[in-house]
Design a protein around this motif. Structure first.
Motif, PDB file in Angstrom:
ATOM      1  N   LYS A 156      16.004  -0.993 -47.943  1.00 41.46           N
ATOM      2  CA  LYS A 156      14.728  -1.762 -47.491  1.00 41.46           C
ATOM      3  C   LYS A 156      14.086  -1.938 -48.712  1.00 41.46           C
ATOM      4  CE  LYS A 156      15.469  -2.309 -42.945  1.00 41.46           C
ATOM      5  NZ  LYS A 156      15.463  -3.471 -42.263  1.00 41.46           N
ATOM      6  N   ILE A 157      13.287  -3.130 -48.699  1.00 44.65           N
ATOM      7  CA  ILE A 157      12.211  -3.467 -49.706  1.00 44.65           C
ATOM      8  C   ILE A 157      11.136  -3.778 -48.903  1.00 44.65           C
ATOM      9  CG2 ILE A 157      11.635  -5.172 -51.536  1.00 44.65           C
ATOM     10  CD1 ILE A 157      14.482  -5.209 -52.097  1.00 44.65           C
ATOM     11  N   THR A 158       9.898  -3.392 -49.362  1.00 43.83           N
ATOM     12  CA  THR A 158       8.669  -3.554 -48.842  1.00 43.83           C
ATOM     13  C   THR A 158       7.761  -4.360 -49.890  1.00 43.83           C
ATOM     14  OG1 THR A 158       9.241  -2.044 -47.255  1.00 43.83           O
ATOM     15  CG2 THR A 158       6.825  -2.808 -47.254  1.00 43.83           C
ATOM     16  N   VAL A 159       7.238  -5.219 -49.560  1.00 46.36           N
ATOM     17  CA  VAL A 159       6.179  -5.871 -50.465  1.00 46.36           C
ATOM     18  C   VAL A 159       4.814  -5.794 -49.958  1.00 46.36           C
ATOM     19  CG1 VAL A 159       5.575  -7.864 -51.683  1.00 46.36           C
ATOM     20  CG2 VAL A 159       8.030  -7.592 -51.317  1.00 46.36           C
ATOM     21  N   PHE A 160       3.830  -5.467 -50.736  1.00 49.55           N
ATOM     22  CA  PHE A 160       2.342  -5.329 -50.586  1.00 49.55           C
ATOM     23  C   PHE A 160       1.896  -6.008 -51.630  1.00 49.55           C
ATOM     24  CE2 PHE A 160       4.156  -1.220 -48.728  1.00 49.55           C
ATOM     25  CZ  PHE A 160       3.311  -0.934 -47.936  1.00 49.55           C
ATOM     26  N   ILE A 161       0.865  -6.988 -50.885  1.00 51.52           N
ATOM     27  CA  ILE A 161      -0.108  -7.786 -51.754  1.00 51.52           C
ATOM     28  C   ILE A 161      -1.536  -7.334 -51.376  1.00 51.52           C
ATOM     29  CG2 ILE A 161      -1.204 -10.237 -52.507  1.00 51.52           C
ATOM     30  CD1 ILE A 161       1.766  -9.402 -53.377  1.00 51.52           C
ATOM     31  N   ASP A 162      -2.206  -6.972 -52.541  1.00 52.65           N
ATOM     32  CA  ASP A 162      -3.538  -6.441 -52.275  1.00 52.65           C
ATOM     33  C   ASP A 162      -3.874  -5.139 -51.479  1.00 52.65           C
ATOM     34  OD1 ASP A 162      -4.735  -7.634 -54.438  1.00 52.65           O
ATOM     35  OD2 ASP A 162      -5.291  -9.584 -53.001  1.00 52.65           O
ATOM     36  N   GLY A 163      -2.607  -4.305 -51.302  1.00 51.42           N
ATOM     37  CA  GLY A 163      -2.742  -3.204 -50.513  1.00 51.42           C
ATOM     38  C   GLY A 163      -2.280  -3.610 -48.907  1.00 51.42           C
ATOM     39  N   GLU A 164      -1.967  -4.677 -48.603  1.00 56.07           N
ATOM     40  CA  GLU A 164      -1.472  -4.969 -47.329  1.00 56.07           C
ATOM     41  C   GLU A 164      -0.152  -5.340 -47.299  1.00 56.07           C
ATOM     42  OE1 GLU A 164      -2.374  -8.531 -44.052  1.00 56.07           O
ATOM     43  OE2 GLU A 164      -3.752  -8.318 -45.730  1.00 56.07           O
ATOM     44  N   GLU A 165       0.691  -4.958 -46.447  1.00 55.00           N
ATOM     45  CA  GLU A 165       2.010  -5.045 -46.142  1.00 55.00           C
ATOM     46  C   GLU A 165       2.229  -6.338 -45.592  1.00 55.00           C
ATOM     47  OE1 GLU A 165       5.577  -3.988 -42.930  1.00 55.00           O
ATOM     48  OE2 GLU A 165       4.496  -2.164 -44.129  1.00 55.00           O
ATOM     49  N   LYS A 166       3.325  -7.255 -46.552  1.00 53.60           N
ATOM     50  CA  LYS A 166       3.453  -8.616 -46.279  1.00 53.60           C
ATOM     51  C   LYS A 166       4.922  -8.782 -46.001  1.00 53.60           C
ATOM     52  CE  LYS A 166      -0.733 -10.568 -47.376  1.00 53.60           C
ATOM     53  NZ  LYS A 166      -1.552 -11.448 -46.459  1.00 53.60           N
ATOM     54  N   PHE A 167       5.697  -8.098 -46.201  1.00 50.09           N
ATOM     55  CA  PHE A 167       7.179  -8.720 -46.302  1.00 50.09           C
ATOM     56  C   PHE A 167       8.009  -7.436 -46.270  1.00 50.09           C
ATOM     57  CE2 PHE A 167      10.994 -10.611 -48.095  1.00 50.09           C
ATOM     58  CZ  PHE A 167      11.453 -11.514 -47.087  1.00 50.09           C
ATOM     59  N   VAL A 168       9.016  -7.546 -45.270  1.00 48.17           N
ATOM     60  CA  VAL A 168      10.025  -6.245 -45.463  1.00 48.17           C
ATOM     61  C   VAL A 168      11.375  -6.880 -45.216  1.00 48.17           C
ATOM     62  CG1 VAL A 168      10.936  -4.171 -44.563  1.00 48.17           C
ATOM     63  CG2 VAL A 168       8.615  -4.625 -44.327  1.00 48.17           C
ATOM     64  N   VAL A 169      12.453  -6.491 -46.180  1.00 45.63           N
ATOM     65  CA  VAL A 169      13.690  -7.228 -46.269  1.00 45.63           C
ATOM     66  C   VAL A 169      14.888  -6.556 -46.494  1.00 45.63           C
ATOM     67  CG1 VAL A 169      13.618  -8.095 -48.669  1.00 45.63           C
ATOM     68  CG2 VAL A 169      15.006  -9.473 -47.107  1.00 45.63           C
ATOM     69  N   ASN A 170      16.057  -6.422 -46.020  1.00 50.71           N
ATOM     70  CA  ASN A 170      17.160  -5.783 -46.748  1.00 50.71           C
ATOM     71  C   ASN A 170      17.273  -5.960 -48.049  1.00 50.71           C
ATOM     72  OD1 ASN A 170      17.422  -4.796 -44.001  1.00 50.71           O
ATOM     73  ND2 ASN A 170      19.008  -6.426 -43.267  1.00 50.71           N
ATOM     74  N   ASP A 171      17.876  -4.926 -48.589  1.00 48.90           N
ATOM     75  CA  ASP A 171      18.193  -5.246 -50.182  1.00 48.90           C
ATOM     76  C   ASP A 171      19.654  -5.872 -50.221  1.00 48.90           C
ATOM     77  OD1 ASP A 171      20.221  -3.263 -50.061  1.00 48.90           O
ATOM     78  OD2 ASP A 171      19.091  -1.669 -51.024  1.00 48.90           O
ATOM     79  N   GLN A 172      20.105  -5.820 -51.319  1.00 50.37           N
ATOM     80  CA  GLN A 172      21.550  -6.787 -51.762  1.00 50.37           C
ATOM     81  C   GLN A 172      22.591  -5.750 -52.077  1.00 50.37           C
ATOM     82  OE1 GLN A 172      21.293  -9.931 -51.282  1.00 50.37           O
ATOM     83  NE2 GLN A 172      19.270 -10.118 -51.072  1.00 50.37           N
ATOM     84  N   GLY A 173      22.150  -4.649 -51.548  1.00 48.23           N
ATOM     85  CA  GLY A 173      23.325  -3.499 -51.723  1.00 48.23           C
ATOM     86  C   GLY A 173      23.111  -2.610 -52.969  1.00 48.23           C
ATOM     87  N   PRO A 174      23.966  -1.680 -53.020  1.00 48.13           N
ATOM     88  CA  PRO A 174      23.606  -0.625 -54.058  1.00 48.13           C
ATOM     89  C   PRO A 174      24.038  -1.317 -55.529  1.00 48.13           C
ATOM     90  CG  PRO A 174      25.872  -0.295 -53.073  1.00 48.13           C
ATOM     91  CD  PRO A 174      25.037  -1.191 -52.145  1.00 48.13           C
ATOM     92  N   GLY A 175      23.505  -0.632 -56.455  1.00 47.95           N
ATOM     93  CA  GLY A 175      23.810  -1.201 -57.897  1.00 47.95           C
ATOM     94  C   GLY A 175      22.741  -0.628 -58.955  1.00 47.95           C
ATOM     95  N   HIS A 176      23.157  -0.844 -60.181  1.00 47.46           N
ATOM     96  CA  HIS A 176      22.483  -0.443 -61.132  1.00 47.46           C
ATOM     97  C   HIS A 176      20.954  -1.122 -61.292  1.00 47.46           C
ATOM     98  CE1 HIS A 176      22.077   1.701 -65.244  1.00 47.46           C
ATOM     99  NE2 HIS A 176      21.252   0.423 -65.537  1.00 47.46           N
ATOM    100  N   LEU A 177      19.912  -0.533 -60.738  1.00 50.24           N
ATOM    101  CA  LEU A 177      18.697  -1.117 -60.490  1.00 50.24           C
ATOM    102  C   LEU A 177      17.464  -0.806 -61.440  1.00 50.24           C
ATOM    103  CD1 LEU A 177      19.167  -0.224 -56.900  1.00 50.24           C
ATOM    104  CD2 LEU A 177      19.458  -2.437 -57.614  1.00 50.24           C
ATOM    105  N   TYR A 178      16.862  -1.877 -61.702  1.00 48.22           N
ATOM    106  CA  TYR A 178      15.421  -1.539 -62.663  1.00 48.22           C
ATOM    107  C   TYR A 178      14.708  -2.810 -62.035  1.00 48.22           C
ATOM    108  CZ  TYR A 178      18.292  -4.484 -65.955  1.00 48.22           C
ATOM    109  OH  TYR A 178      18.863  -5.541 -66.290  1.00 48.22           O
TER     110      TYR A 178
END
Length: 217
Positions: free
Chosen positions: A167-189
């Motif tokens: 799961k990925i969760t995005v906050f803008i100015d401290g407010e939760e705006k968007f939640v989405v499934n990720d694109q699967g495992p990987g080498h992440l940064y």
């Protein structure tokens, strides 16, 4: 007398309710996370390969300014990717756990069709998240609307990636705006700056960043 006591009790209850409500509203996305130290060595700058960095990047008074033109070259001669000027957070790549990016961004009017935050790496494809600006609004890639009216002001961006839950969760100015499934495992940064979208990019694209931080749980 009884009425007076009831009134006092009512006031006390209201105060505690407001206090509890304040704590709920005041919850911060970074609560429970541990800050990961970042130095300049952790901030790897990428820019069009054929021009000096100073022509696409500036760092002054704590603000990092990134800009790129739609017809610029890629970041290396053998790459067919779109033009970019970005910082790639290195030394803290991950493939498990719960990680969080935080930064304050500023996008000037006219910048459009550009990714300002990425999570690079995925089971399929190059990225698991792109947050793009189109006409002052933020979108997940070119699809879901995340936030609106972001031109010409500083706004706080927090992106939490729970790899275990996908799961990925995005906050803008401290407010939760968007939640989405990720694109699967990987080498992440994480990356931030400006990376031209595949289509409908403005000729000139710029974002400014300050207080870039990384957290983990």
């Amino acid at each position: 007398m009884k009425a007076s006591n009831c009134y006092k009790l009512f006031i006390i209850v209201v105060i505690f309710c407001l206090k509890d409500h304040w704590f709920i509203c005041g919850a911060d996305p970074t609560d429970g996370f541990t800050r990961v130290p970042l130095t300049d060595e952790n901030l790897d700058l990428q820019k069009p390969y054929n021009i000096p960095l100073s022509q696409r990047y500036n760092y002054s008074d704590g603000i990092r300014s990134f800009w790129v033109y739609n017809k610029d070259k890629s970041f290396k001669p053998d790459s067919n990717t779109r033009p970019r000027t970005e910082v790639r957070i290195k030394g803290h790549d991950y493939s498990s756990g719960i990680w969080q990016f935080e930064g304050y961004a500023f996008v000037p009017t006219g910048t459009s069709g550009v990714t300002i935050v990425q999570i690079h790496g995925a089971a399929e494809g190059a990225t698991t998240l792109q947050l793009r600006i189109y006409n002052g609004n933020m979108r997940y890639y070119r699809y879901n609307l995340v936030a609106t009216d972001l031109y010409d002001k500083w706004f706080r961006v927090n992106v939490i990636h729970d790899v275990g839950k996908g799961k990925i969760t995005v906050f803008i100015d401290g407010e939760e705006k968007f939640v989405v499934n990720d694109q699967g495992p990987g080498h992440l940064y994480y990356k931030c700056g400006v990376y031209a979208a595949p289509a409908k990019s403005s000729n000139f694209m710029e974002s400014r960043w300050r207080d870039i931080k990384l957290f983990k749980k």
